[in-house]
Design an enzyme around this catalytic site. Structure first.
Site, mmCIF file in Angstrom:
data_model
loop_
_atom_site.group_PDB
_atom_site.id
_atom_site.type_symbol
_atom_site.label_atom_id
_atom_site.label_comp_id
_atom_site.label_asym_id
_atom_site.label_seq_id
_atom_site.Cartn_x
_atom_site.Cartn_y
_atom_site.Cartn_z
ATOM 1 N N LYS A 105 57.972 39.262 48.652
ATOM 2 C CA LYS A 105 57.191 38.920 47.455
ATOM 3 C C LYS A 105 56.301 40.064 46.982
ATOM 4 C CE LYS A 105 57.651 33.997 47.515
ATOM 5 N NZ LYS A 105 57.095 32.680 47.795
ATOM 6 N N ARG B 3 60.610 30.782 55.496
ATOM 7 C CA ARG B 3 61.658 30.905 54.473
ATOM 8 C C ARG B 3 61.867 32.380 54.177
ATOM 9 N NH1 ARG B 3 62.232 31.299 48.941
ATOM 10 N NH2 ARG B 3 63.860 30.014 48.011
HETATM 11 N N1 HH2 Z 1 59.341 30.824 47.090
HETATM 12 C C1 HH2 Z 1 60.326 30.947 46.179
HETATM 13 C C2 HH2 Z 1 61.211 29.883 45.958
HETATM 14 N N2 HH2 Z 1 61.097 28.731 46.643
HETATM 15 N N3 HH2 Z 1 60.029 27.438 48.300
HETATM 16 C C3 HH2 Z 1 59.061 27.297 49.216
HETATM 17 N N4 HH2 Z 1 58.958 26.147 49.912
HETATM 18 N N5 HH2 Z 1 58.160 28.295 49.462
HETATM 19 C C4 HH2 Z 1 58.194 29.478 48.795
HETATM 20 O O1 HH2 Z 1 57.333 30.343 49.051
HETATM 21 C C5 HH2 Z 1 59.226 29.657 47.806
HETATM 22 C C6 HH2 Z 1 60.130 28.595 47.581
HETATM 23 C C7 HH2 Z 1 60.494 32.213 45.424
HETATM 24 O O2 HH2 Z 1 61.322 33.116 46.084
HETATM 25 P P1 HH2 Z 1 62.905 33.333 45.851
HETATM 26 O O3 HH2 Z 1 63.687 32.126 46.130
HETATM 27 O O4 HH2 Z 1 63.273 34.515 46.650
HETATM 28 O O5 HH2 Z 1 63.029 33.744 44.335
HETATM 29 P P2 HH2 Z 1 63.365 32.931 43.010
HETATM 30 O O6 HH2 Z 1 62.403 31.817 42.882
HETATM 31 O O7 HH2 Z 1 63.238 33.970 41.931
HETATM 32 O O8 HH2 Z 1 64.767 32.399 43.127
#
Ligand code: HH2
Length: 277
Positions: free
Chosen positions: A222, A256
């Site tokens: 992040k 995660r």
């Molecule tokens: N962060 C993201 C998405 N889902 N779910 C939980 N429970 N906690 C988190 O910190 C979290 C999440 C964002 O990251 P990512 O999936 O890598 O990116 P994007 O939302 O752009 O798909």
């Protein structure tokens, strides 16, 4: 039974590792890499071979500024992949990363046993749906919505405010009939928080766990890691590992991550050192 697989995550004797499978064209670190079903399944197999306990399948990006996606589009992205993974790996916990009841229902029908809801179940039918299926739910704190959440990152006391909201949502989940061990609380690192807020929330994960539920944390790659170190998105693995080091001491925790193999190795060595006689 759906929820028993979720309960099993807390009997591993180590943090449970959730591997991220983004089936989106626009996710911040891996957007567009796995949005064809074949590539997605191959990546899921890799995450499992590396030691993931949960695969979190997402069809809508939640990065700051991301635009919402129609439920039908999200379902079309996630359901075929969840159905195939459930067929191949019936023992694995499959999670759907969504705040939409329609998407969650379709994913549970296809074999998911956990809903990862970054809105902490704002849609009214979400908690009864999850309760009725005996599934688990991650309740994540986010102020506002992805399109606007970084516009206001000021809090009087970020830890108190986030924990208060999560305690209220957890109580609602238990009241809806979800077993407390299947209600997982996540402070939402990067979701409407500034650098100092993210760090305070990471430091306070023990206090969050004291609410009596398992805890989840998502810090992988992040932008606060880039703000701290100057590292580009694809170069943030060391920072991502450091961010979950503190969480790894908690008894019931889900991390995660994008980089499963490195995280599994990092957590194994930390645990071995911690428990050395
Ligand atoms: N962060 C993201 C998405 N889902 N779910 C939980 N429970 N906690 C988190 O910190 C979290 C999440 C964002 O990251 P990512 O999936 O890598 O990116 P994007 O939302 O752009 O798909």
């Amino acid at each position: 039974m759906a929820g028993e697989r979720v309960d099993g995550l807390w009997a591993l004797g180590r943090p449970a590792v959730m591997g991220i499978l983004n089936l989106t064209p626009d996710s911040f670190s891996d957007g567009g890499r796995f949005d064809a079903p074949g590539a997605a399944l191959a990546h899921a197999e890799r995450l499992l071979a590396e030691g993931a306990d949960v695969i979190d399948v997402g069809g809508e990006s939640t990065r700051p500024g991301a635009l919402p996606v129609e439920a039908a589009v999200e379902i079309g992205r996630v359901v075929p992949v969840i159905a195939e993974l459930a067929r191949r790996h019936p023992e694995v916990v499959l999670s759907v990363d969504t705040g939409k009841v329609a998407v969650a229902r379709a994913a549970l029908d296809a074999g998911a046993t956990m809903v990862n809801d970054v809105t902490a179940a704002r849609e009214e039918e979400m908690l009864p749906l999850v309760a009725g299926r005996g599934a688990g739910i991650v309740l994540m704190h986010m102020r506002g919505e992805p399109r606007t959440m970084q516009a206001d990152t000021g809090y009087a006391d970020v830890v108190a405010e986030v924990h208060e909201l999560l305690a209220e949502r957890a109580a609602a989940a238990v009241a809806a009939g979800i077993a407390p061990a299947r209600v997982i609380l996540d402070p939402g690192i990067g979701f409407g928080k500034d650098l100092a807020g993210n760090l305070r929330l990471l430091r306070a994960l023990g206090d969050l766990a004291a609410l009596g539920h398992p805890v989840a944390v998502g810090a992988s790659r992040k932008s606060f890691l880039g703000a701290l170190t100057g590292a580009a998105v694809d170069d943030r693995l060391p920072g991502s590992l450091a961010a979950v080091a503190g969480a790894s001491a908690l008894p019931r925790v889900l991390v995660r991550v994008h980089d499963v193999a490195a995280t599994v190795q990092f957590l194994a060595v930390l645990a071995a050192v911690r428990s050395a006689a």
